[in-house]
Write a protein that holds these residues in place. Sequence first.
Motif, short mmCIF file in Angstrom:
data_model
loop_
_atom_site.label_atom_id
_atom_site.label_comp_id
_atom_site.label_asym_id
_atom_site.label_seq_id
_atom_site.Cartn_x
_atom_site.Cartn_y
_atom_site.Cartn_z
N TYR A 57 26.27 59.65 26.60
CA TYR A 57 25.89 58.32 27.05
C TYR A 57 24.79 57.76 26.15
O TYR A 57 23.79 58.42 25.92
CB TYR A 57 25.40 58.41 28.50
N HIS A 98 26.81 64.05 31.16
CA HIS A 98 26.24 64.64 32.37
C HIS A 98 26.93 64.15 33.61
O HIS A 98 27.45 63.04 33.67
CB HIS A 98 24.73 64.33 32.46
N LEU A 100 15.30 51.20 33.73
CA LEU A 100 15.77 52.05 32.64
C LEU A 100 14.59 52.68 31.90
O LEU A 100 14.55 53.90 31.68
CB LEU A 100 16.62 51.22 31.66
N VAL A 151 13.92 56.72 32.00
CA VAL A 151 14.15 57.45 30.74
C VAL A 151 12.86 58.14 30.27
O VAL A 151 12.90 59.29 29.84
CB VAL A 151 14.71 56.51 29.66
N TYR A 154 29.12 53.20 33.63
CA TYR A 154 29.00 53.46 35.06
C TYR A 154 29.53 52.27 35.85
O TYR A 154 29.14 51.13 35.58
CB TYR A 154 27.52 53.64 35.44
N ARG A 157 21.88 60.25 25.55
CA ARG A 157 21.78 61.31 26.55
C ARG A 157 23.02 62.18 26.39
O ARG A 157 24.10 61.67 26.11
CB ARG A 157 21.78 60.73 27.97
N ILE A 167 16.15 64.34 37.03
CA ILE A 167 15.94 62.94 37.42
C ILE A 167 17.20 62.27 37.99
O ILE A 167 18.32 62.67 37.68
CB ILE A 167 15.41 62.11 36.23
N PRO A 224 18.77 55.42 36.65
CA PRO A 224 18.87 54.09 37.25
C PRO A 224 20.20 53.73 37.89
O PRO A 224 20.35 52.64 38.42
CB PRO A 224 18.59 53.16 36.06
N TYR A 225 21.18 54.63 37.87
CA TYR A 225 22.54 54.21 38.21
C TYR A 225 23.13 54.83 39.47
O TYR A 225 24.35 54.83 39.68
CB TYR A 225 23.48 54.44 37.02
N GLN A 283 21.45 66.89 37.66
CA GLN A 283 22.49 66.52 36.70
C GLN A 283 22.99 67.81 36.09
O GLN A 283 22.22 68.75 35.91
CB GLN A 283 21.95 65.63 35.58
#
Length: 281
Positions: free
Chosen positions: A197, A221, A81, A85, A163, A218, A106, A109-110, A237
Amino acid sequence: TNEGRTATAAASGASATERFRTDKSPYDAVRDVPKERVDMLAREVLDSVYETIRRNKVTYDEYNALKAWLIQVGEDGEWPLFLDVWVEHVVEEVATEHREGNKGTIEGPYYVPNSPDAVDNTIPMRDGESGTPLTWNGTITSTDGTPLQGKIELWHADADGFYSQFAPGLPEWNLRATFHANPQGEFEIHSIQPAPYQIPTDGSCGKLIAAAGWHAWRPAHLHVKVSAPGHELLTAQLYFPGDPHNDDDIASAVKPELVLDPQEQPDGSVAINYSFVLDPE
Ligand code: MBD
Ligand code: FE
């Protein structure tokens, strides 16, 4: 908001760390960086740390706060993360600056690879999944205009900002699927509009944000990976106009080319038209 359900930083951090270990074989990757590069890059990073310490006369209290925090980032599993970020956006910028096709951004992480094919062009969702229904049409073409029968892997958060596979209580592939373009390069996608998010606030990344007086948001997205034979993989994104965090994304991953132009429909759904142009390899 994240009310009503718990998704602890430690749990999503552990999932993200495990995901990275599975997909990216990091220990092999580390061995692949030539000694000369490691030597130069490590020295330059350390030199910029020394420079910051000298310029700001960093104290032992501050040094120990940093040391405690770094230890905690590992214990929370929040290195994926933290890096995605605050660091990945510059890596992405450098990696894709040669491209003539679509802007990307980017991965975060998910991402989970190998999401199942969508059925009826519709992403898997729960009965009564909350959020505005979204219909998305577009094409995939090469930079010379040739249609590409490519595929789009789509993943995004639900209306609560969660997520699947990183928060508890969600079906495994909720809001994750692979879509295929037809021979004319056209695709159609049915999903819902995700919510803004907030990165987990109860872990070490949250602690840094609070200690520095930043925010954890965030903008809403949609994540995509768009691919076609003989073309560079596009990771991107897409964002929604008017989101209060488009201008101050904690992950610095918004680009004007990635903001959609959604059209509200009489039935309350939203239609978007967004196409992808891929660079040949
Ligand atoms: C996300 O959903 C995300 O996309 C990024 C980049 C970082 C944290 C959470
Ligand atoms: Fe995301």
